[in-house]
Design a protein around this motif. Structure first.
Motif, PDB file in Angstrom:
ATOM      1  N   SER A  78      26.341  -9.385  -5.516  1.00 54.81           N
ATOM      2  CA  SER A  78      25.443  -8.227  -5.587  1.00 54.81           C
ATOM      3  C   SER A  78      25.778  -7.192  -4.520  1.00 54.81           C
ATOM      4  CB  SER A  78      23.990  -8.692  -5.436  1.00 54.81           C
ATOM      5  OG  SER A  78      23.107  -7.587  -5.477  1.00 54.81           O
ATOM      6  N   ASN A  79      26.074  -7.670  -3.318  1.00 50.14           N
ATOM      7  CA  ASN A  79      26.291  -6.751  -2.205  1.00 50.14           C
ATOM      8  C   ASN A  79      27.583  -5.957  -2.309  1.00 50.14           C
ATOM      9  OD1 ASN A  79      23.905  -7.681  -1.130  1.00 50.14           O
ATOM     10  ND2 ASN A  79      24.871  -9.056   0.344  1.00 50.14           N
ATOM     11  N   THR A  80      28.478  -6.339  -3.210  1.00 53.60           N
ATOM     12  CA  THR A  80      29.715  -5.573  -3.354  1.00 53.60           C
ATOM     13  C   THR A  80      29.441  -4.162  -3.849  1.00 53.60           C
ATOM     14  OG1 THR A  80      30.067  -6.353  -5.636  1.00 53.60           O
ATOM     15  CG2 THR A  80      31.095  -7.627  -3.855  1.00 53.60           C
ATOM     16  N   ARG A  81      28.252  -3.917  -4.443  1.00 53.25           N
ATOM     17  CA  ARG A  81      27.931  -2.554  -4.906  1.00 53.25           C
ATOM     18  C   ARG A  81      27.531  -1.632  -3.770  1.00 53.25           C
ATOM     19  NH1 ARG A  81      24.984  -4.552  -9.281  1.00 53.25           N
ATOM     20  NH2 ARG A  81      23.833  -5.828  -7.806  1.00 53.25           N
ATOM     21  N   HIS A  82      27.298  -2.184  -2.568  1.00 54.11           N
ATOM     22  CA  HIS A  82      26.856  -1.387  -1.416  1.00 54.11           C
ATOM     23  C   HIS A  82      25.658  -0.513  -1.798  1.00 54.11           C
ATOM     24  CE1 HIS A  82      29.951  -2.550   1.430  1.00 54.11           C
ATOM     25  NE2 HIS A  82      30.832  -2.454   0.456  1.00 54.11           N
ATOM     26  N   ASP A  83      24.641  -1.166  -2.318  1.00 50.94           N
ATOM     27  CA  ASP A  83      23.439  -0.471  -2.779  1.00 50.94           C
ATOM     28  C   ASP A  83      22.226  -1.176  -2.177  1.00 50.94           C
ATOM     29  OD1 ASP A  83      21.223   0.498  -4.226  1.00 50.94           O
ATOM     30  OD2 ASP A  83      22.466   0.909  -5.982  1.00 50.94           O
ATOM     31  N   ARG A  84      21.606  -0.541  -1.207  1.00 47.24           N
ATOM     32  CA  ARG A  84      20.500  -1.139  -0.468  1.00 47.24           C
ATOM     33  C   ARG A  84      19.324  -1.525  -1.371  1.00 47.24           C
ATOM     34  NH1 ARG A  84      18.889  -4.082   3.886  1.00 47.24           N
ATOM     35  NH2 ARG A  84      16.791  -3.543   4.514  1.00 47.24           N
ATOM     36  N   HIS A  85      19.186  -0.861  -2.511  1.00 48.34           N
ATOM     37  CA  HIS A  85      18.054  -1.141  -3.385  1.00 48.34           C
ATOM     38  C   HIS A  85      18.200  -2.439  -4.168  1.00 48.34           C
ATOM     39  CE1 HIS A  85      16.604   3.182  -3.191  1.00 48.34           C
ATOM     40  NE2 HIS A  85      15.502   2.481  -3.046  1.00 48.34           N
ATOM     41  N   LEU A  86      19.398  -2.987  -4.242  1.00 47.71           N
ATOM     42  CA  LEU A  86      19.643  -4.108  -5.145  1.00 47.71           C
ATOM     43  C   LEU A  86      19.567  -5.444  -4.420  1.00 47.71           C
ATOM     44  CD1 LEU A  86      22.610  -2.642  -7.210  1.00 47.71           C
ATOM     45  CD2 LEU A  86      20.147  -2.454  -7.619  1.00 47.71           C
ATOM     46  N   GLN A  87      18.963  -6.420  -5.067  1.00 51.04           N
ATOM     47  CA  GLN A  87      18.867  -7.742  -4.469  1.00 51.04           C
ATOM     48  C   GLN A  87      18.802  -8.797  -5.568  1.00 51.04           C
ATOM     49  OE1 GLN A  87      15.200  -8.140  -2.235  1.00 51.04           O
ATOM     50  NE2 GLN A  87      14.086  -6.864  -3.660  1.00 51.04           N
ATOM     51  N   VAL A  88      19.040 -10.020  -5.172  1.00 55.98           N
ATOM     52  CA  VAL A  88      18.876 -11.171  -6.058  1.00 55.98           C
ATOM     53  C   VAL A  88      17.464 -11.694  -5.857  1.00 55.98           C
ATOM     54  CG1 VAL A  88      19.692 -13.496  -6.599  1.00 55.98           C
ATOM     55  CG2 VAL A  88      21.328 -11.715  -5.938  1.00 55.98           C
ATOM     56  N   GLU A  89      16.772 -11.977  -6.963  1.00 64.16           N
ATOM     57  CA  GLU A  89      15.384 -12.412  -6.867  1.00 64.16           C
ATOM     58  C   GLU A  89      15.181 -13.714  -7.632  1.00 64.16           C
ATOM     59  OE1 GLU A  89      13.197  -9.108  -8.436  1.00 64.16           O
ATOM     60  OE2 GLU A  89      13.094  -8.106  -6.487  1.00 64.16           O
ATOM     61  N   ALA A  90      14.249 -14.503  -7.137  1.00 65.32           N
ATOM     62  CA  ALA A  90      13.897 -15.750  -7.817  1.00 65.32           C
ATOM     63  C   ALA A  90      13.126 -15.451  -9.100  1.00 65.32           C
ATOM     64  CB  ALA A  90      13.073 -16.627  -6.892  1.00 65.32           C
ATOM     65  N   VAL A  91      13.283 -16.323 -10.096  1.00 69.92           N
ATOM     66  CA  VAL A  91      12.558 -16.205 -11.368  1.00 69.92           C
ATOM     67  C   VAL A  91      11.931 -17.549 -11.696  1.00 69.92           C
ATOM     68  CG1 VAL A  91      14.073 -14.380 -12.252  1.00 69.92           C
ATOM     69  CG2 VAL A  91      14.633 -16.786 -12.699  1.00 69.92           C
ATOM     70  N   PRO A  92      10.869 -17.549 -12.476  1.00 74.90           N
ATOM     71  CA  PRO A  92      10.231 -18.821 -12.848  1.00 74.90           C
ATOM     72  C   PRO A  92      11.225 -19.771 -13.518  1.00 74.90           C
ATOM     73  CG  PRO A  92       8.832 -16.963 -13.465  1.00 74.90           C
ATOM     74  CD  PRO A  92      10.141 -16.375 -13.029  1.00 74.90           C
ATOM     75  N   GLY A  93      11.262 -20.997 -13.032  1.00 76.58           N
ATOM     76  CA  GLY A  93      12.131 -22.006 -13.594  1.00 76.58           C
ATOM     77  C   GLY A  93      13.563 -21.953 -13.101  1.00 76.58           C
TER      78      GLY A  93
END
Length: 515
Positions: A78-93
Protein backbone atom coordinates in the motif's frame (compact mmCIF):
# COMPACT_ATOMS: atom_id res chain seq x y z
CA UNK A 1 -10.13 -14.82 13.11
CA UNK A 2 -9.25 -14.09 16.72
CA UNK A 3 -6.34 -11.84 17.62
CA UNK A 4 -4.66 -14.86 19.22
CA UNK A 5 -3.88 -16.16 15.72
CA UNK A 6 -1.82 -13.06 14.82
CA UNK A 7 1.44 -15.07 14.93
CA UNK A 8 -0.09 -18.48 14.14
CA UNK A 9 2.14 -20.37 11.70
CA UNK A 10 -0.64 -22.92 11.14
CA UNK A 11 -2.90 -20.45 9.37
CA UNK A 12 -3.26 -21.48 5.73
CA UNK A 13 -7.01 -20.87 6.05
CA UNK A 14 -6.27 -17.19 6.73
CA UNK A 15 -3.24 -16.48 4.56
CA UNK A 16 -3.81 -18.93 1.69
CA UNK A 17 -1.18 -20.74 -0.30
CA UNK A 18 1.80 -19.19 -2.04
CA UNK A 19 -0.12 -19.49 -5.32
CA UNK A 20 -3.09 -17.70 -3.74
CA UNK A 21 -0.86 -14.85 -2.64
CA UNK A 22 0.81 -14.65 -6.04
CA UNK A 23 -2.63 -14.24 -7.54
CA UNK A 24 -3.37 -11.57 -4.94
CA UNK A 25 -0.18 -9.71 -5.81
CA UNK A 26 -1.03 -9.66 -9.51
CA UNK A 27 -4.52 -8.38 -8.69
CA UNK A 28 -3.17 -5.52 -6.54
CA UNK A 29 -0.75 -4.39 -9.25
CA UNK A 30 -3.42 -4.50 -11.95
CA UNK A 31 -6.03 -2.80 -9.76
CA UNK A 32 -3.60 -0.04 -8.84
CA UNK A 33 -2.80 0.60 -12.50
CA UNK A 34 -6.56 0.87 -13.19
CA UNK A 35 -7.70 2.79 -10.13
CA UNK A 36 -5.03 5.01 -8.59
CA UNK A 37 -5.33 8.66 -9.61
CA UNK A 38 -2.18 9.92 -11.27
CA UNK A 39 -0.30 12.93 -9.84
CA UNK A 40 2.43 14.25 -12.16
CA UNK A 41 4.19 15.92 -9.23
CA UNK A 42 4.20 12.66 -7.24
CA UNK A 43 5.50 10.72 -10.21
CA UNK A 44 8.40 13.15 -10.56
CA UNK A 45 9.12 13.31 -6.84
CA UNK A 46 9.19 9.54 -6.26
CA UNK A 47 9.78 8.22 -9.78
CA UNK A 48 6.60 6.16 -9.45
CA UNK A 49 6.47 2.87 -11.36
CA UNK A 50 3.64 0.74 -9.99
CA UNK A 51 4.84 -2.67 -11.18
CA UNK A 52 8.45 -2.04 -10.16
CA UNK A 53 7.61 -0.45 -6.79
CA UNK A 54 5.13 -3.13 -5.75
CA UNK A 55 7.45 -5.77 -7.17
CA UNK A 56 10.05 -4.88 -4.54
CA UNK A 57 7.68 -6.36 -1.92
CA UNK A 58 6.39 -9.30 -3.95
CA UNK A 59 8.49 -11.82 -2.04
CA UNK A 60 7.43 -10.32 1.29
CA UNK A 61 3.85 -11.15 0.32
CA UNK A 62 4.52 -14.57 -1.16
CA UNK A 63 6.76 -15.75 1.69
CA UNK A 64 4.45 -14.94 4.62
CA UNK A 65 3.83 -17.64 7.21
CA UNK A 66 1.51 -15.84 9.66
CA UNK A 67 -1.42 -13.39 9.52
CA UNK A 68 0.87 -10.74 11.06
CA UNK A 69 3.37 -11.10 8.24
CA UNK A 70 0.57 -10.88 5.66
CA UNK A 71 -0.78 -7.72 7.32
CA UNK A 72 2.57 -5.97 7.15
CA UNK A 73 3.27 -7.20 3.61
CA UNK A 74 0.00 -5.58 2.50
CA UNK A 75 1.04 -2.36 4.23
CA UNK A 76 4.34 -2.40 2.35
CA UNK A 77 2.47 -2.75 -0.92
CA UNK A 78 0.00 0.00 0.00
CA UNK A 79 2.73 2.44 0.95
CA UNK A 80 4.39 2.22 -2.47
CA UNK A 81 1.74 4.72 -3.69
CA UNK A 82 3.15 7.38 -1.32
CA UNK A 83 -0.37 8.47 -0.45
CA UNK A 84 -0.94 9.48 3.17
CA UNK A 85 -4.69 8.91 2.86
CA UNK A 86 -4.40 5.21 2.08
CA UNK A 87 -4.17 2.43 4.63
CA UNK A 88 -4.88 -1.24 5.16
CA UNK A 89 -7.88 -1.83 7.41
CA UNK A 90 -9.29 -4.82 9.24
CA UNK A 91 -12.60 -6.30 8.04
CA UNK A 92 -15.05 -8.66 9.74
CA UNK A 93 -13.83 -12.23 9.51
CA UNK A 94 -10.44 -11.19 8.13
CA UNK A 95 -7.07 -10.67 9.77
CA UNK A 96 -7.68 -9.28 13.25
CA UNK A 97 -4.70 -7.36 14.61
CA UNK A 98 -4.30 -7.47 18.40
CA UNK A 99 -5.79 -4.45 20.22
CA UNK A 100 -2.37 -2.97 20.90
CA UNK A 101 -1.80 -2.48 17.15
CA UNK A 102 -4.47 0.20 17.12
CA UNK A 103 -3.38 1.63 20.47
CA UNK A 104 0.21 2.02 19.27
CA UNK A 105 -0.62 3.52 15.89
CA UNK A 106 1.04 6.93 15.58
CA UNK A 107 -1.40 9.03 13.60
CA UNK A 108 0.07 12.50 13.74
CA UNK A 109 2.13 14.91 15.78
CA UNK A 110 -0.84 16.36 17.61
CA UNK A 111 -1.93 13.03 19.09
CA UNK A 112 1.47 12.03 20.44
CA UNK A 113 0.74 12.88 24.05
CA UNK A 114 -2.22 10.50 24.08
CA UNK A 115 -0.61 7.75 21.99
CA UNK A 116 -0.34 4.41 23.76
CA UNK A 117 3.01 3.34 22.29
CA UNK A 118 5.80 2.82 24.84
CA UNK A 119 8.50 5.45 24.37
CA UNK A 120 12.05 6.44 25.21
CA UNK A 121 12.78 9.11 27.80
CA UNK A 122 14.10 11.49 25.15
CA UNK A 123 12.63 13.55 22.35
CA UNK A 124 14.13 13.88 18.88
CA UNK A 125 13.41 16.47 16.21
CA UNK A 126 14.46 17.23 12.64
CA UNK A 127 16.79 20.04 11.58
CA UNK A 128 15.81 21.16 8.07
CA UNK A 129 18.39 23.94 7.93
CA UNK A 130 21.01 22.24 5.75
CA UNK A 131 21.05 20.56 2.37
CA UNK A 132 19.53 17.43 3.91
CA UNK A 133 17.47 16.74 7.05
CA UNK A 134 19.33 15.86 10.24
CA UNK A 135 17.82 14.44 13.42
CA UNK A 136 18.95 15.83 16.74
CA UNK A 137 18.39 15.34 20.47
CA UNK A 138 15.68 17.86 21.34
CA UNK A 139 14.75 17.07 24.96
CA UNK A 140 15.54 14.71 27.82
CA UNK A 141 13.33 13.45 30.64
CA UNK A 142 14.02 14.94 34.03
CA UNK A 143 16.44 12.75 35.94
CA UNK A 144 17.82 10.92 32.92
CA UNK A 145 21.62 10.93 33.14
CA UNK A 146 23.27 11.35 29.75
CA UNK A 147 26.71 9.91 28.97
CA UNK A 148 29.60 12.33 29.23
CA UNK A 149 29.74 14.67 26.27
CA UNK A 150 26.16 14.08 25.12
CA UNK A 151 23.98 17.18 25.24
CA UNK A 152 20.69 18.40 23.80
CA UNK A 153 21.34 19.42 20.20
CA UNK A 154 23.65 16.49 19.35
CA UNK A 155 23.08 14.92 15.92
CA UNK A 156 21.80 11.34 15.67
CA UNK A 157 24.08 9.30 13.39
CA UNK A 158 23.12 5.67 14.04
CA UNK A 159 20.30 3.52 15.41
CA UNK A 160 20.91 0.00 16.74
CA UNK A 161 24.28 -0.12 15.04
CA UNK A 162 22.94 0.95 11.64
CA UNK A 163 23.95 4.26 10.15
CA UNK A 164 20.98 6.62 10.14
CA UNK A 165 20.76 6.34 6.35
CA UNK A 166 20.61 2.53 6.54
CA UNK A 167 18.12 2.63 9.41
CA UNK A 168 15.84 4.99 7.47
CA UNK A 169 16.10 2.79 4.37
CA UNK A 170 14.94 -0.18 6.49
CA UNK A 171 11.92 1.46 8.14
CA UNK A 172 10.79 3.95 5.48
CA UNK A 173 8.74 1.42 3.45
CA UNK A 174 6.49 0.88 6.49
CA UNK A 175 5.52 4.55 6.62
CA UNK A 176 2.74 6.18 4.66
CA UNK A 177 3.48 9.72 3.44
CA UNK A 178 3.02 11.94 0.39
CA UNK A 179 6.13 14.14 0.58
CA UNK A 180 9.65 13.58 1.95
CA UNK A 181 9.33 16.70 4.11
CA UNK A 182 6.29 15.24 5.88
CA UNK A 183 8.13 11.94 6.42
CA UNK A 184 11.21 13.59 7.92
CA UNK A 185 9.15 15.97 10.06
CA UNK A 186 7.35 13.07 11.74
CA UNK A 187 10.17 10.49 11.68
CA UNK A 188 11.72 11.51 15.05
CA UNK A 189 8.46 10.75 16.84
CA UNK A 190 8.43 7.26 15.34
CA UNK A 191 12.03 6.54 16.29
CA UNK A 192 11.44 7.13 20.01
CA UNK A 193 8.17 5.14 20.12
CA UNK A 194 7.20 1.51 19.68
CA UNK A 195 4.63 2.43 17.05
CA UNK A 196 2.69 -0.34 15.35
CA UNK A 197 3.79 0.84 11.90
CA UNK A 198 6.81 -1.47 12.26
CA UNK A 199 6.28 -5.24 12.62
CA UNK A 200 8.63 -5.59 15.57
CA UNK A 201 10.60 -3.65 18.14
CA UNK A 202 13.27 -4.58 20.66
CA UNK A 203 12.74 -3.70 24.31
CA UNK A 204 15.44 -1.05 24.16
CA UNK A 205 17.11 1.11 21.55
CA UNK A 206 20.77 1.93 21.00
CA UNK A 207 21.27 5.46 19.69
CA UNK A 208 24.58 6.96 18.57
CA UNK A 209 25.07 10.72 18.53
CA UNK A 210 27.86 12.83 17.08
CA UNK A 211 29.43 15.10 19.69
CA UNK A 212 32.44 17.38 19.86
CA UNK A 213 34.39 14.50 21.38
CA UNK A 214 33.24 11.97 18.78
CA UNK A 215 30.40 9.41 18.66
CA UNK A 216 28.58 8.72 21.95
CA UNK A 217 26.22 5.78 22.50
CA UNK A 218 23.20 5.67 24.75
CA UNK A 219 20.92 2.65 25.25
CA UNK A 220 17.41 3.46 26.46
CA UNK A 221 14.49 1.18 27.37
CA UNK A 222 10.97 1.75 26.12
CA UNK A 223 8.77 2.83 28.99
CA UNK A 224 5.17 3.77 29.69
CA UNK A 225 4.23 6.62 27.31
CA UNK A 226 3.16 8.76 30.25
CA UNK A 227 6.59 8.46 31.84
CA UNK A 228 7.83 11.37 29.75
CA UNK A 229 5.66 13.94 28.05
CA UNK A 230 7.99 16.61 26.64
CA UNK A 231 7.06 20.17 27.38
CA UNK A 232 6.04 22.18 24.33
CA UNK A 233 6.68 25.88 23.82
CA UNK A 234 3.60 27.86 24.78
CA UNK A 235 1.86 28.99 21.61
CA UNK A 236 0.88 32.66 21.50
CA UNK A 237 2.68 33.60 24.69
CA UNK A 238 1.79 37.19 25.49
CA UNK A 239 -1.15 37.25 23.09
CA UNK A 240 -4.77 37.43 24.26
CA UNK A 241 -7.10 34.59 23.30
CA UNK A 242 -10.37 36.28 22.37
CA UNK A 243 -12.36 33.20 21.43
CA UNK A 244 -12.05 29.43 21.04
CA UNK A 245 -14.19 27.03 19.03
CA UNK A 246 -13.80 23.48 17.81
CA UNK A 247 -12.47 24.75 14.46
CA UNK A 248 -10.20 27.57 15.57
CA UNK A 249 -8.91 30.02 18.14
CA UNK A 250 -8.68 33.79 17.74
CA UNK A 251 -5.72 35.64 19.29
CA UNK A 252 -4.93 39.36 19.59
CA UNK A 253 -1.32 40.51 19.45
CA UNK A 254 0.05 42.59 22.32
CA UNK A 255 0.31 46.28 21.42
CA UNK A 256 -0.41 45.73 17.71
CA UNK A 257 -3.45 45.76 15.42
CA UNK A 258 -2.90 42.12 14.46
CA UNK A 259 -5.11 39.11 15.05
CA UNK A 260 -4.17 35.48 14.48
CA UNK A 261 -6.69 32.88 13.39
CA UNK A 262 -5.20 29.62 14.68
CA UNK A 263 -6.97 27.05 12.55
CA UNK A 264 -7.51 23.57 14.06
CA UNK A 265 -9.66 21.64 11.59
CA UNK A 266 -12.72 21.43 9.37
CA UNK A 267 -15.25 19.46 11.39
CA UNK A 268 -19.05 19.46 11.50
CA UNK A 269 -19.20 22.75 13.47
CA UNK A 270 -17.13 24.69 10.90
CA UNK A 271 -19.91 26.91 9.55
CA UNK A 272 -21.29 27.73 13.00
CA UNK A 273 -17.75 28.40 14.26
CA UNK A 274 -16.99 30.78 11.38
CA UNK A 275 -20.27 32.60 12.00
CA UNK A 276 -19.39 32.99 15.69
CA UNK A 277 -15.86 34.12 14.79
CA UNK A 278 -17.13 36.84 12.46
CA UNK A 279 -19.73 38.01 14.97
CA UNK A 280 -16.96 38.43 17.55
CA UNK A 281 -14.75 40.30 15.08
CA UNK A 282 -17.60 42.67 14.21
CA UNK A 283 -18.36 43.24 17.88
CA UNK A 284 -14.73 44.05 18.69
CA UNK A 285 -14.02 45.94 15.46
CA UNK A 286 -11.31 43.52 14.29
CA UNK A 287 -12.15 42.98 10.62
CA UNK A 288 -9.61 45.56 9.46
CA UNK A 289 -6.74 44.28 11.61
CA UNK A 290 -3.75 42.57 10.05
CA UNK A 291 -4.60 38.86 9.93
CA UNK A 292 -2.35 35.85 10.45
CA UNK A 293 -3.94 32.66 9.15
CA UNK A 294 -2.08 30.06 11.18
CA UNK A 295 -2.49 26.62 9.60
CA UNK A 296 0.56 25.14 11.32
CA UNK A 297 -1.37 22.56 13.42
CA UNK A 298 -4.57 22.11 11.42
CA UNK A 299 -6.37 18.86 10.72
CA UNK A 300 -8.39 18.15 7.57
CA UNK A 301 -12.12 17.89 6.98
CA UNK A 302 -14.59 19.50 4.59
CA UNK A 303 -16.31 22.67 3.39
CA UNK A 304 -13.32 25.01 3.56
CA UNK A 305 -15.04 27.28 1.03
CA UNK A 306 -17.08 28.69 3.91
CA UNK A 307 -13.88 29.80 5.62
CA UNK A 308 -12.25 31.05 2.42
CA UNK A 309 -15.14 33.42 1.71
CA UNK A 310 -14.48 35.36 4.92
CA UNK A 311 -10.72 35.42 4.27
CA UNK A 312 -11.09 36.71 0.70
CA UNK A 313 -11.39 40.34 -0.35
CA UNK A 314 -12.10 39.70 -4.04
CA UNK A 315 -13.58 36.81 -6.00
CA UNK A 316 -11.30 33.82 -6.14
CA UNK A 317 -10.81 30.61 -8.08
CA UNK A 318 -11.49 27.39 -6.17
CA UNK A 319 -10.08 23.88 -6.21
CA UNK A 320 -11.78 21.32 -8.41
CA UNK A 321 -11.79 17.55 -8.21
CA UNK A 322 -12.20 14.65 -10.60
CA UNK A 323 -12.62 10.87 -10.51
CA UNK A 324 -10.74 8.28 -12.52
CA UNK A 325 -13.33 6.20 -14.34
CA UNK A 326 -12.66 2.65 -13.14
CA UNK A 327 -14.23 -0.38 -11.53
CA UNK A 328 -13.92 1.12 -8.02
CA UNK A 329 -16.32 3.99 -8.71
CA UNK A 330 -19.68 2.25 -8.09
CA UNK A 331 -18.70 1.37 -4.52
CA UNK A 332 -17.37 4.92 -3.99
CA UNK A 333 -20.70 6.36 -5.16
CA UNK A 334 -22.59 4.06 -2.80
CA UNK A 335 -20.42 5.05 0.15
CA UNK A 336 -20.50 8.80 -0.58
CA UNK A 337 -24.27 8.85 -0.96
CA UNK A 338 -24.71 6.94 2.29
CA UNK A 339 -22.48 9.45 4.09
CA UNK A 340 -24.38 12.37 2.56
CA UNK A 341 -27.73 10.87 3.53
CA UNK A 342 -26.46 10.54 7.10
CA UNK A 343 -25.30 14.16 7.14
CA UNK A 344 -28.67 15.34 5.83
CA UNK A 345 -30.49 13.27 8.43
CA UNK A 346 -28.38 14.78 11.20
CA UNK A 347 -29.79 18.25 10.49
CA UNK A 348 -26.37 19.88 10.98
CA UNK A 349 -25.88 21.08 7.38
CA UNK A 350 -26.50 24.70 6.39
CA UNK A 351 -28.27 25.70 3.17
CA UNK A 352 -25.04 25.78 1.14
CA UNK A 353 -24.05 22.32 2.32
CA UNK A 354 -27.50 20.92 1.59
CA UNK A 355 -27.26 22.31 -1.94
CA UNK A 356 -23.78 20.82 -2.42
CA UNK A 357 -24.97 17.40 -1.24
CA UNK A 358 -27.88 17.58 -3.68
CA UNK A 359 -25.86 18.35 -6.80
CA UNK A 360 -23.14 15.89 -5.80
CA UNK A 361 -25.74 13.13 -5.81
CA UNK A 362 -26.96 14.15 -9.26
CA UNK A 363 -23.38 14.36 -10.56
CA UNK A 364 -22.41 10.93 -9.27
CA UNK A 365 -25.57 9.19 -10.47
CA UNK A 366 -26.27 11.05 -13.72
CA UNK A 367 -22.81 12.07 -14.96
CA UNK A 368 -20.18 9.80 -13.41
CA UNK A 369 -21.72 6.32 -13.40
CA UNK A 370 -23.05 6.41 -16.99
CA UNK A 371 -19.65 7.62 -18.25
CA UNK A 372 -17.53 4.83 -16.75
CA UNK A 373 -17.12 2.96 -20.07
CA UNK A 374 -15.37 6.04 -21.50
CA UNK A 375 -12.31 5.56 -19.27
CA UNK A 376 -9.95 8.40 -18.40
CA UNK A 377 -10.99 10.96 -15.77
CA UNK A 378 -14.23 12.83 -15.34
CA UNK A 379 -14.39 16.58 -15.88
CA UNK A 380 -13.39 18.34 -12.67
CA UNK A 381 -16.10 19.77 -10.42
CA UNK A 382 -16.06 21.79 -7.15
CA UNK A 383 -16.22 18.66 -5.03
CA UNK A 384 -15.55 20.21 -1.59
CA UNK A 385 -17.14 23.62 -1.98
CA UNK A 386 -20.43 24.33 -0.24
CA UNK A 387 -21.30 27.37 -2.33
CA UNK A 388 -20.70 26.42 -5.95
CA UNK A 389 -23.12 24.58 -8.24
CA UNK A 390 -22.05 21.55 -10.26
CA UNK A 391 -21.90 23.65 -13.43
CA UNK A 392 -20.44 26.71 -11.71
CA UNK A 393 -17.62 28.75 -13.20
CA UNK A 394 -15.09 27.74 -10.54
CA UNK A 395 -15.09 31.14 -8.83
CA UNK A 396 -16.42 32.22 -5.44
CA UNK A 397 -17.30 35.69 -4.20
CA UNK A 398 -16.20 36.93 -0.77
CA UNK A 399 -18.77 36.77 2.00
CA UNK A 400 -20.66 39.99 2.63
CA UNK A 401 -18.86 40.19 5.97
CA UNK A 402 -15.18 39.42 5.52
CA UNK A 403 -11.73 40.39 6.79
CA UNK A 404 -10.37 43.51 5.08
CA UNK A 405 -6.83 43.80 6.47
CA UNK A 406 -3.71 42.25 4.90
CA UNK A 407 -3.12 38.55 5.58
CA UNK A 408 -0.07 36.36 6.17
CA UNK A 409 -0.30 32.55 6.14
CA UNK A 410 1.75 30.16 8.31
CA UNK A 411 2.05 26.46 7.42
CA UNK A 412 4.04 23.45 8.64
CA UNK A 413 4.24 19.74 7.66
CA UNK A 414 2.03 18.87 10.63
CA UNK A 415 -0.93 17.69 8.56
CA UNK A 416 -2.56 17.93 5.18
CA UNK A 417 -5.73 16.89 3.34
CA UNK A 418 -8.34 19.67 3.43
CA UNK A 419 -5.96 22.18 4.99
CA UNK A 420 -3.66 21.47 2.02
CA UNK A 421 -6.60 22.33 -0.24
CA UNK A 422 -7.40 25.55 1.59
CA UNK A 423 -3.76 26.67 1.70
CA UNK A 424 -3.38 26.02 -2.04
CA UNK A 425 -6.41 28.20 -2.75
CA UNK A 426 -5.03 30.98 -0.57
CA UNK A 427 -1.60 30.80 -2.23
CA UNK A 428 -2.74 30.39 -5.83
CA UNK A 429 -5.20 33.28 -5.53
CA UNK A 430 -2.55 35.49 -3.88
CA UNK A 431 -4.89 36.09 -0.97
CA UNK A 432 -1.98 36.61 1.44
CA UNK A 433 0.92 39.05 1.23
CA UNK A 434 3.31 36.35 2.46
CA UNK A 435 3.40 32.62 3.17
CA UNK A 436 5.82 31.75 5.98
CA UNK A 437 7.08 28.40 7.29
CA UNK A 438 7.32 25.00 5.64
CA UNK A 439 4.97 23.23 3.21
CA UNK A 440 2.05 21.20 4.49
CA UNK A 441 1.91 17.41 4.12
CA UNK A 442 0.86 17.50 0.48
CA UNK A 443 -1.83 14.84 0.65
CA UNK A 444 -5.13 15.51 -1.05
CA UNK A 445 -7.64 13.41 -2.98
CA UNK A 446 -11.29 13.45 -3.90
CA UNK A 447 -12.57 10.04 -2.87
CA UNK A 448 -11.06 6.70 -1.83
CA UNK A 449 -12.17 3.37 -3.22
CA UNK A 450 -11.98 0.40 -0.85
CA UNK A 451 -11.97 -3.31 -1.69
CA UNK A 452 -12.13 -6.22 0.72
CA UNK A 453 -9.34 -8.54 -0.43
CA UNK A 454 -10.23 -12.23 -0.38
CA UNK A 455 -8.57 -15.58 -0.92
CA UNK A 456 -9.92 -17.79 -3.73
CA UNK A 457 -11.85 -19.64 -1.02
CA UNK A 458 -13.79 -16.45 -0.28
CA UNK A 459 -11.98 -15.95 3.04
CA UNK A 460 -11.69 -12.16 3.66
CA UNK A 461 -8.23 -10.80 4.38
CA UNK A 462 -8.30 -7.00 4.81
CA UNK A 463 -9.48 -3.81 3.13
CA UNK A 464 -7.14 -2.19 0.59
CA UNK A 465 -7.64 1.37 -0.64
CA UNK A 466 -7.03 3.48 -3.74
CA UNK A 467 -7.27 7.25 -4.21
CA UNK A 468 -9.46 7.40 -7.31
CA UNK A 469 -9.51 11.13 -7.95
CA UNK A 470 -7.33 14.23 -7.88
CA UNK A 471 -7.70 17.65 -6.36
CA UNK A 472 -6.92 20.30 -8.99
CA UNK A 473 -5.43 23.49 -7.59
CA UNK A 474 -6.53 26.92 -8.89
CA UNK A 475 -3.20 27.06 -10.76
CA UNK A 476 -4.24 23.97 -12.71
CA UNK A 477 -1.84 21.55 -11.01
CA UNK A 478 -2.71 18.32 -9.19
CA UNK A 479 -2.33 18.94 -5.46
CA UNK A 480 -1.29 15.44 -4.31
CA UNK A 481 2.43 15.55 -3.34
CA UNK A 482 2.41 19.16 -4.55
CA UNK A 483 1.52 21.46 -1.61
CA UNK A 484 1.64 25.23 -1.68
CA UNK A 485 5.24 26.28 -1.06
CA UNK A 486 6.03 29.19 1.29
CA UNK A 487 7.46 32.24 -0.45
CA UNK A 488 9.26 33.01 2.80
CA UNK A 489 10.61 29.60 3.88
CA UNK A 490 11.39 29.29 7.56
CA UNK A 491 12.45 25.71 8.36
CA UNK A 492 12.74 24.18 11.81
CA UNK A 493 16.36 23.85 12.93
CA UNK A 494 18.11 22.82 16.13
CA UNK A 495 18.76 26.52 16.80
CA UNK A 496 15.14 27.69 16.49
CA UNK A 497 13.37 24.51 17.63
CA UNK A 498 11.96 26.04 20.82
CA UNK A 499 11.15 29.45 19.31
CA UNK A 500 10.11 28.50 15.78
CA UNK A 501 6.41 29.30 16.04
CA UNK A 502 7.02 32.51 17.96
CA UNK A 503 9.57 33.49 15.31
CA UNK A 504 6.99 32.99 12.56
CA UNK A 505 4.51 35.17 14.43
CA UNK A 506 7.13 37.89 14.83
CA UNK A 507 7.97 37.75 11.12
CA UNK A 508 4.27 37.92 10.22
CA UNK A 509 3.65 40.95 12.45
CA UNK A 510 6.63 42.72 10.89
CA UNK A 511 5.32 42.03 7.37
CA UNK A 512 1.90 43.30 8.36
CA UNK A 513 3.58 46.53 9.37
CA UNK A 514 2.28 46.33 12.89
CA UNK A 515 5.05 44.49 14.77
Amino acid sequence: MSAERWHDTNSADLIGTRADREQLFEHLVAATLRRQAISPAKNRLFDIDVARDMGRHRDALLDVTTPAELWYALNLLSNTRHDRHLQVEAVPGGIEPPPDIEVRKIRNYGALDTNGAPRLDIELATDFGGNRPRIFLAAVASGLALPAGLEVGATLIAVDGLSLADYVARIEPYHCYSTPTFFWYHLPHHIVRQGSELPEHSQQLLLTFETGAGPVDITLPYRDPKSFIPSRPIRYAGWSCLGEWESCRLHLAPDAAVIALEWLGFGPTLCADVDALMALCIEQNLLGHGLIFDASISRGGDYGGYLLRVLAKVRFRINLGDLRRCDAIPSIVEEVLAEDDGALASGRLNDGQVTAVGWRKRWLLEAVLPSLPEGGSTPAVPFKCAHQPMDGDGWLEPAVTHFTGPMVMLTMPFGGSHIDQVAAQIADNQMCIAHIGMPLGGFSKTWVGTETLRLPSGQPIAAFQWSCGNTIRPNGEVLESNPAMPDRPYPVTRDNFTTHHADMLEQACALLGRG
